[in-house]
Write a protein that holds these residues in place. Structure first.
Motif, PDB file in Angstrom:
ATOM      1  N   THR A 153      17.271  -0.702  -1.934  1.00  0.00           N
ATOM      2  CA  THR A 153      16.931  -2.113  -1.744  1.00  0.00           C
ATOM      3  C   THR A 153      15.492  -2.400  -2.154  1.00  0.00           C
ATOM      4  O   THR A 153      14.844  -3.279  -1.591  1.00  0.00           O
ATOM      5  N   PHE A 154      15.006  -1.664  -3.124  1.00  0.00           N
ATOM      6  CA  PHE A 154      13.606  -1.802  -3.550  1.00  0.00           C
ATOM      7  C   PHE A 154      13.276  -3.241  -3.898  1.00  0.00           C
ATOM      8  O   PHE A 154      12.175  -3.726  -3.604  1.00  0.00           O
ATOM      9  N   SER A 155      14.180  -3.935  -4.533  1.00  0.00           N
ATOM     10  CA  SER A 155      13.913  -5.304  -4.989  1.00  0.00           C
ATOM     11  C   SER A 155      13.648  -6.262  -3.832  1.00  0.00           C
ATOM     12  O   SER A 155      13.133  -7.366  -4.043  1.00  0.00           O
ATOM     13  N   SER A 156      13.982  -5.865  -2.610  1.00  0.00           N
ATOM     14  CA  SER A 156      13.784  -6.719  -1.434  1.00  0.00           C
ATOM     15  C   SER A 156      12.454  -6.462  -0.733  1.00  0.00           C
ATOM     16  O   SER A 156      12.163  -7.086   0.286  1.00  0.00           O
ATOM     17  N   TYR A 157      11.665  -5.553  -1.273  1.00  0.00           N
ATOM     18  CA  TYR A 157      10.397  -5.192  -0.648  1.00  0.00           C
ATOM     19  C   TYR A 157       9.217  -5.820  -1.371  1.00  0.00           C
ATOM     20  O   TYR A 157       9.168  -5.837  -2.606  1.00  0.00           O
ATOM     21  N   THR A 158       8.278  -6.297  -0.594  1.00  0.00           N
ATOM     22  CA  THR A 158       6.955  -6.606  -1.124  1.00  0.00           C
ATOM     23  C   THR A 158       6.192  -5.298  -1.215  1.00  0.00           C
ATOM     24  O   THR A 158       6.203  -4.503  -0.274  1.00  0.00           O
ATOM     25  N   MET A 159       5.538  -5.080  -2.342  1.00  0.00           N
ATOM     26  CA  MET A 159       4.809  -3.846  -2.583  1.00  0.00           C
ATOM     27  C   MET A 159       3.315  -4.134  -2.688  1.00  0.00           C
ATOM     28  O   MET A 159       2.912  -5.079  -3.365  1.00  0.00           O
ATOM     29  N   GLY A 160       2.540  -3.305  -2.029  1.00  0.00           N
ATOM     30  CA  GLY A 160       1.100  -3.500  -2.040  1.00  0.00           C
ATOM     31  C   GLY A 160       0.366  -2.236  -2.449  1.00  0.00           C
ATOM     32  O   GLY A 160       0.883  -1.131  -2.322  1.00  0.00           O
ATOM     33  N   TRP A 161      -0.827  -2.437  -2.956  1.00  0.00           N
ATOM     34  CA  TRP A 161      -1.763  -1.341  -3.217  1.00  0.00           C
ATOM     35  C   TRP A 161      -2.998  -1.566  -2.345  1.00  0.00           C
ATOM     36  O   TRP A 161      -3.555  -2.676  -2.320  1.00  0.00           O
ATOM     37  N   PHE A 162      -3.402  -0.512  -1.670  1.00  0.00           N
ATOM     38  CA  PHE A 162      -4.593  -0.524  -0.838  1.00  0.00           C
ATOM     39  C   PHE A 162      -5.483   0.619  -1.298  1.00  0.00           C
ATOM     40  O   PHE A 162      -5.037   1.533  -1.998  1.00  0.00           O
ATOM     41  N   ARG A 163      -6.738   0.573  -0.875  1.00  0.00           N
ATOM     42  CA  ARG A 163      -7.637   1.668  -1.224  1.00  0.00           C
ATOM     43  C   ARG A 163      -8.604   1.928  -0.092  1.00  0.00           C
ATOM     44  O   ARG A 163      -8.925   1.030   0.695  1.00  0.00           O
ATOM     45  N   GLN A 164      -9.040   3.169  -0.014  1.00  0.00           N
ATOM     46  CA  GLN A 164      -9.996   3.567   1.010  1.00  0.00           C
ATOM     47  C   GLN A 164     -11.054   4.454   0.395  1.00  0.00           C
ATOM     48  O   GLN A 164     -10.751   5.547  -0.089  1.00  0.00           O
ATOM     49  N   ALA A 165     -12.278   3.949   0.398  1.00  0.00           N
ATOM     50  CA  ALA A 165     -13.412   4.707  -0.105  1.00  0.00           C
ATOM     51  C   ALA A 165     -13.969   5.570   1.020  1.00  0.00           C
ATOM     52  O   ALA A 165     -13.778   5.261   2.202  1.00  0.00           O
ATOM     53  N   PRO A 166     -14.696   6.640   0.670  1.00  0.00           N
ATOM     54  CA  PRO A 166     -15.261   7.508   1.704  1.00  0.00           C
ATOM     55  C   PRO A 166     -16.144   6.732   2.668  1.00  0.00           C
ATOM     56  O   PRO A 166     -17.008   5.953   2.246  1.00  0.00           O
ATOM     57  N   GLY A 167     -15.899   6.908   3.954  1.00  0.00           N
ATOM     58  CA  GLY A 167     -16.712   6.260   4.964  1.00  0.00           C
ATOM     59  C   GLY A 167     -16.422   4.786   5.180  1.00  0.00           C
ATOM     60  O   GLY A 167     -17.124   4.123   5.945  1.00  0.00           O
ATOM     61  N   LYS A 168     -15.391   4.275   4.514  1.00  0.00           N
ATOM     62  CA  LYS A 168     -15.065   2.854   4.642  1.00  0.00           C
ATOM     63  C   LYS A 168     -13.637   2.684   5.140  1.00  0.00           C
ATOM     64  O   LYS A 168     -12.825   3.599   5.071  1.00  0.00           O
ATOM     65  N   GLU A 169     -13.355   1.495   5.620  1.00  0.00           N
ATOM     66  CA  GLU A 169     -12.003   1.191   6.061  1.00  0.00           C
ATOM     67  C   GLU A 169     -11.093   0.940   4.857  1.00  0.00           C
ATOM     68  O   GLU A 169     -11.554   0.546   3.780  1.00  0.00           O
ATOM     69  N   ARG A 170      -9.817   1.149   5.084  1.00  0.00           N
ATOM     70  CA  ARG A 170      -8.850   0.844   4.037  1.00  0.00           C
ATOM     71  C   ARG A 170      -8.835  -0.654   3.774  1.00  0.00           C
ATOM     72  O   ARG A 170      -8.890  -1.459   4.707  1.00  0.00           O
ATOM     73  N   GLU A 171      -8.753  -1.028   2.492  1.00  0.00           N
ATOM     74  CA  GLU A 171      -8.774  -2.445   2.144  1.00  0.00           C
ATOM     75  C   GLU A 171      -7.650  -2.777   1.172  1.00  0.00           C
ATOM     76  O   GLU A 171      -7.188  -1.931   0.398  1.00  0.00           O
ATOM     77  N   PHE A 172      -7.256  -4.030   1.237  1.00  0.00           N
ATOM     78  CA  PHE A 172      -6.226  -4.550   0.348  1.00  0.00           C
ATOM     79  C   PHE A 172      -6.758  -4.646  -1.071  1.00  0.00           C
ATOM     80  O   PHE A 172      -7.905  -5.043  -1.294  1.00  0.00           O
ATOM     81  N   ALA A 173      -5.924  -4.286  -2.052  1.00  0.00           N
ATOM     82  CA  ALA A 173      -6.306  -4.429  -3.454  1.00  0.00           C
ATOM     83  C   ALA A 173      -5.405  -5.439  -4.165  1.00  0.00           C
ATOM     84  O   ALA A 173      -5.895  -6.357  -4.820  1.00  0.00           O
ATOM     85  N   ALA A 174      -4.086  -5.241  -4.042  1.00  0.00           N
ATOM     86  CA  ALA A 174      -3.163  -6.116  -4.752  1.00  0.00           C
ATOM     87  C   ALA A 174      -1.777  -6.014  -4.127  1.00  0.00           C
ATOM     88  O   ALA A 174      -1.470  -5.025  -3.448  1.00  0.00           O
ATOM     89  N   ALA A 175      -0.958  -7.037  -4.363  1.00  0.00           N
ATOM     90  CA  ALA A 175       0.409  -7.015  -3.873  1.00  0.00           C
ATOM     91  C   ALA A 175       1.295  -7.832  -4.791  1.00  0.00           C
ATOM     92  O   ALA A 175       0.832  -8.785  -5.450  1.00  0.00           O
ATOM     93  N   ILE A 176       2.566  -7.453  -4.823  1.00  0.00           N
ATOM     94  CA  ILE A 176       3.572  -8.215  -5.549  1.00  0.00           C
ATOM     95  C   ILE A 176       4.770  -8.355  -4.624  1.00  0.00           C
ATOM     96  O   ILE A 176       5.282  -7.373  -4.090  1.00  0.00           O
ATOM     97  N   THR A 177       5.203  -9.584  -4.425  1.00  0.00           N
ATOM     98  CA  THR A 177       6.290  -9.816  -3.483  1.00  0.00           C
ATOM     99  C   THR A 177       7.647  -9.539  -4.119  1.00  0.00           C
ATOM    100  O   THR A 177       7.772  -9.341  -5.333  1.00  0.00           O
ATOM    101  N   TRP A 178       8.656  -9.594  -3.275  1.00  0.00           N
ATOM    102  CA  TRP A 178      10.040  -9.421  -3.757  1.00  0.00           C
ATOM    103  C   TRP A 178      10.392 -10.563  -4.720  1.00  0.00           C
ATOM    104  O   TRP A 178      11.246 -10.414  -5.580  1.00  0.00           O
ATOM    105  N   GLY A 179       9.689 -11.679  -4.596  1.00  0.00           N
ATOM    106  CA  GLY A 179       9.893 -12.803  -5.495  1.00  0.00           C
ATOM    107  C   GLY A 179       8.957 -12.791  -6.690  1.00  0.00           C
ATOM    108  O   GLY A 179       8.917 -13.740  -7.466  1.00  0.00           O
ATOM    109  N   ARG A 180       8.190 -11.700  -6.812  1.00  0.00           N
ATOM    110  CA  ARG A 180       7.263 -11.468  -7.930  1.00  0.00           C
ATOM    111  C   ARG A 180       6.003 -12.332  -7.895  1.00  0.00           C
ATOM    112  O   ARG A 180       5.318 -12.454  -8.915  1.00  0.00           O
ATOM    113  N   SER A 181       5.674 -12.909  -6.773  1.00  0.00           N
ATOM    114  CA  SER A 181       4.348 -13.528  -6.638  1.00  0.00           C
ATOM    115  C   SER A 181       3.319 -12.415  -6.499  1.00  0.00           C
ATOM    116  O   SER A 181       3.592 -11.388  -5.883  1.00  0.00           O
ATOM    117  N   THR A 182       2.138 -12.629  -7.061  1.00  0.00           N
ATOM    118  CA  THR A 182       1.104 -11.600  -7.026  1.00  0.00           C
ATOM    119  C   THR A 182      -0.140 -12.101  -6.299  1.00  0.00           C
ATOM    120  O   THR A 182      -0.460 -13.301  -6.323  1.00  0.00           O
TER     121      THR A 182
END
Length: 122
Positions: free
Chosen positions: A28-57
């Motif tokens: 059911t991959f097509s039903s998932y919103t997919m995101g990319w996050f990143r975490q630099a050393p000593g920092k909190e994880r942060e949002f980078a990008a996402a694409i929804t199941w409807g392909r909004s970015t």
């Protein structure tokens, strides 16, 4: 249950490009919103990008215009194309999934990959 496996990280010089891939298990991959996050050393994880199941970015301001997120539902894959990389982009990059969710920063994600290291040298 969804399992996510990232690949494509590595070492690149500033100004270069990398292409991260995240392959997901499940039918059911097509039903998932997919995101990319990143975490630099000593920092909190942060949002980078996402694409929804409807392909909004959605993009963080820090990567807008340089990173592009896309998905290939036939291959159960989400891609993060990263151009014009900067040393401050150095981080572990994580792929994440949420079922039928939104893509705005702050959205909670249900499943996470193990991460892939991106290092940008100056």
């Amino acid at each position: 249950q969804v399992q996510l496996v990232e690949s494509g990280g590595g070492l690149v010089q500033a100004g270069g490009s990398l292409r991260l891939s995240c392959e997901a298990s499940g039918r059911t991959f097509s039903s998932y919103t997919m995101g990319w996050f990143r975490q630099a050393p000593g920092k909190e994880r942060e949002f980078a990008a996402a694409i929804t199941w409807g392909r909004s970015t959605y993009y963080a301001d820090s990567v807008k215009g340089r990173f592009t997120i896309s998905r290939d539902n036939a291959k159960n894959m989400v891609i993060l194309q990263m151009n014009s990389l900067k040393p401050e982009d150095t981080a572990v990059y994580y792929c994440a999934a949420n079922y039928l969710g939104g893509g705005r920063p702050g959205q909670k994600y249900d499943y996470w990959g193990q991460g892939t290291q991106v290092t940008v040298s100056s």
